[in-house]
Design an enzyme around this catalytic site. Structure first.
Site, PDB file in Angstrom:
ATOM      1  N   SER A  25     -57.259 -28.345  43.296  1.00 42.67           N
ATOM      2  CA  SER A  25     -57.634 -27.051  43.854  1.00 42.67           C
ATOM      3  C   SER A  25     -57.668 -27.041  45.381  1.00 42.67           C
ATOM      4  O   SER A  25     -58.086 -26.060  45.981  1.00 42.67           O
ATOM      5  CB  SER A  25     -59.013 -26.649  43.316  1.00 42.67           C
ATOM      6  OG  SER A  25     -59.945 -27.669  43.593  1.00 42.67           O
TER       7      SER A  25
ATOM      8  N   THR B 170     -63.144 -25.039  45.856  1.00 47.44           N
ATOM      9  CA  THR B 170     -62.916 -25.176  47.289  1.00 47.44           C
ATOM     10  C   THR B 170     -63.649 -26.398  47.819  1.00 47.44           C
ATOM     11  O   THR B 170     -64.755 -26.683  47.378  1.00 47.44           O
ATOM     12  CB  THR B 170     -63.474 -23.931  48.006  1.00 47.44           C
ATOM     13  OG1 THR B 170     -62.753 -22.801  47.557  1.00 47.44           O
ATOM     14  CG2 THR B 170     -63.392 -24.061  49.517  1.00 47.44           C
TER      15      THR B 170
ATOM     16  N   THR C 186     -58.741 -24.644  50.367  1.00 48.16           N
ATOM     17  CA  THR C 186     -58.530 -24.441  48.930  1.00 48.16           C
ATOM     18  C   THR C 186     -57.123 -23.935  48.653  1.00 48.16           C
ATOM     19  O   THR C 186     -56.508 -23.307  49.511  1.00 48.16           O
ATOM     20  CB  THR C 186     -59.545 -23.414  48.377  1.00 48.16           C
ATOM     21  OG1 THR C 186     -59.369 -23.300  46.962  1.00 48.16           O
ATOM     22  CG2 THR C 186     -59.353 -22.035  48.987  1.00 48.16           C
TER      23      THR C 186
ATOM     24  N   ARG D 256     -53.208 -13.516  46.897  1.00 56.90           N
ATOM     25  CA  ARG D 256     -54.644 -13.369  46.638  1.00 56.90           C
ATOM     26  C   ARG D 256     -55.412 -14.284  47.604  1.00 56.90           C
ATOM     27  O   ARG D 256     -55.090 -15.451  47.764  1.00 56.90           O
ATOM     28  CB  ARG D 256     -54.978 -13.746  45.199  1.00 56.90           C
ATOM     29  CG  ARG D 256     -56.477 -13.708  44.860  1.00 56.90           C
ATOM     30  CD  ARG D 256     -57.123 -15.073  45.022  1.00 56.90           C
ATOM     31  NE  ARG D 256     -58.527 -15.086  44.569  1.00 56.90           N
ATOM     32  CZ  ARG D 256     -59.336 -16.129  44.734  1.00 56.90           C
ATOM     33  NH1 ARG D 256     -58.898 -17.235  45.310  1.00 56.90           N
ATOM     34  NH2 ARG D 256     -60.574 -16.076  44.300  1.00 56.90           N
TER      35      ARG D 256
ATOM     36  N   THR E 289     -68.278 -22.372  47.296  1.00 57.26           N
ATOM     37  CA  THR E 289     -67.162 -22.647  46.402  1.00 57.26           C
ATOM     38  C   THR E 289     -67.399 -21.850  45.129  1.00 57.26           C
ATOM     39  O   THR E 289     -68.538 -21.561  44.784  1.00 57.26           O
ATOM     40  CB  THR E 289     -67.045 -24.150  46.083  1.00 57.26           C
ATOM     41  OG1 THR E 289     -65.999 -24.339  45.114  1.00 57.26           O
ATOM     42  CG2 THR E 289     -68.343 -24.709  45.510  1.00 57.26           C
ATOM     43  N   GLY E 290     -66.302 -21.494  44.464  1.00 61.81           N
ATOM     44  CA  GLY E 290     -66.467 -20.726  43.234  1.00 61.81           C
ATOM     45  C   GLY E 290     -65.647 -19.459  43.285  1.00 61.81           C
ATOM     46  O   GLY E 290     -64.682 -19.365  44.048  1.00 61.81           O
TER      47      GLY E 290
END
Lengths: 319, 319
Positions: free
Chosen positions: A51, A154, A172, A182, A205-206
């Site tokens: 990622s 990330t 990321t 995106r 992150t997420g």
């Protein structure tokens, strides 16, 4: 008077080797910005992390598009890229952009153009392993429509150096199978990252689309400015917002925040199992695991050997 | 119980016709989101406005790249585009993206691709007049290097409807002569815009690179949540931050913020001469002019006839 405190914290187990490197640098009086960049470059370069950087999973068209940001907590200078392609170290491009007063956030082709023009190392970021995973997913999608996205881990990293300067960075490849162009929270000031050397810093992150609905990193730094410890700031920012988003938006993605203040104290909050690595002048780099606990608090403990062994196995498992 | 309060406020004199339109809609019980979109579309469509939509000035390569965002204050849903090309109404694309939980912020080619795929009206956004201005600037730049940028007048618009729902939107072609892919604050949550129907909303215009260093829109909404009036929230967020940026970064660009709370009260703050238009259930649409005043306050008064006449003359002056 120079303080001898220093510290660094970063998201996910994948950041640990970078945290070890950054802590060595900070112990030797490196600058916070150099420590953050070195930390994130370590994660970007490791091909098994799916990622971030090299080995990151591509968008639905098979293209690896990366987001990154850098903020200098002394000057509040920021640099960021969104949807950049073919660049080996997106964090270094973001940091270079932070030197400009204008045009410091570049996206798409324009971001890639900046990297080319300024001599950054370019490479094909799609590893054979990432390509294979993408092709496998495409086959699955022929059978059933995609309902959820994953792979949004990330690397977010904070450093406090011995002069009291702080810096924060993120990098990321974003959501696996994302739509072209995106952009998540990672390159967005106040959502993916924020740093003020006189207060502290935070990074996220997420699921970026939800993190940005609450400007989570800015909110945590603001709470530290108002006197909260990093842990209290994280808890008080994250858990009420998770509840608010469930009530108002009807659902909420997974996300996790890290924070460190200008004294090297740190905190995290998360609505999902979340590993991170942290080192300070008083405590060598260690991997910890966090879970949401009762009453809007966070349970933090060392990761077990079993957890680490399983992580390593899954990381390199045949596809 | 339905409240009969409603209100709308938007940045710059250019937004006035849109504010008139939005106020008509809101008086007739239109939804806040519809009012915001209609307001901004009016500005985007007017060819003489050089910093928004059709007629907006291009980047240094002669390409009109637009940024826009939309936020629903009820659900906190957000949609945004950065560096989108050839689309007539960037605000409508942003609003359409706000319907998605994932992939709701799209940049560059990916943003344009979304607009094409979803049937949005495409057009060549470079007017002959904007092209002429770009060519003229290129000639000037052959003689002397560029020292400052201008043309960063974003339209930011807020609406409160009679059901108590709020929405906010932004749209801009960004800095004139910007680098390709440069993104400002306008599509960034908490920097260019923020809305929470239970509190209020804010939007920004000006040098995006500096606005995002302070997450100005989020900070204003947060201060309203803590009990400040919109005017106090604007003053207390903007002027200390301007001073902080001067001290820490060494310089600060021009920017202006608008805010409205869930009662239809409004406020603005600015470090430069700043016009805006506002209408509420109690007060028809009017153009006002704001200046920073002593002691961190804002001086607001009606624009003079002479100011308006001069504006009209300059707007349509031969190049």
């Amino acid at each position: 008077m120079r303080q001898m405190k220093w510290g660094t914290i970063a998201t996910w187990r994948m950041a640990h080797d970078g945290v070890v490197k950054a802590s060595d640098l900070l112990a030797q009086q490196a600058q916070a910005g150099d420590a953050v960049e070195a930390l994130i470059k370590t994660v970007e370069a490791y091909p098994y992390y799916k990622s971030v950087g090299y080995g990151g999973l591509p968008n639905e068209e098979g293209v690896v598009e990366m987001d990154a940001a850098f903020m200098d907590g002394d000057t509040l200078a920021q640099g960021a890229v969104g949807g950049i392609q073919n660049v080996k170290h997106a964090i270094s491009v973001a940091r270079a952009l932070a030197k400009y007063h204008y045009n410091s956030f570049r996206v798409g082709e324009g971001a890639t153009k900046f990297a080319l023009l300024h001599g950054f190392e370019m490479t094909n970021m799609l590893t054979p392993r990432a390509k294979a995973e993408w092709q496998k997913r495409l086959q699955v999608l022929r059978q059933q429509p995609m309902t959820a996205y994953d792979g949004h881990d990330t690397v977010g990293a904070i450093a406090l150096d011995q002069t009291g300067s702080m810096a924060v960075g993120t990098s990321t490849s974003g959501l696996f199978m994302k739509k072209a162009g995106r952009v998540g929270d990672s390159p967005l000031s106040g959502s993916g990252y924020y740093a003020d050397s006189e207060i502290g810093a935070a990074a996220a992150t997420g699921l970026g689309e939800d993190i940005m609905k609450g400007c989570m990193s800015y909110e945590i730094v603001r709470r530290m400015a108002a006197g909260a410890t990093p842990q209290a700031a994280c808890d008080q920012a994250v858990y009420p917002f998770v509840a608010k988003l469930k009530a108002r938006y009807g659902k909420v993605g997974e996300f996790s925040l890290i924070a460190m203040n200008h004294n090297g104290e740190w905190g995290v909050a998360t609505n999902v199992e979340f590993t991170f690595s942290v080192a300070t002048a008083d405590q060598p780099a260690q991997i910890l695991i966090a879970h949401p606990a009762a009453e809007g608090q966070t349970k933090i403990e060392p990761v077990s050997e079993a957890w680490l062994a399983n992580y390593e196995r899954e990381l390199k498992a045949p596809l």
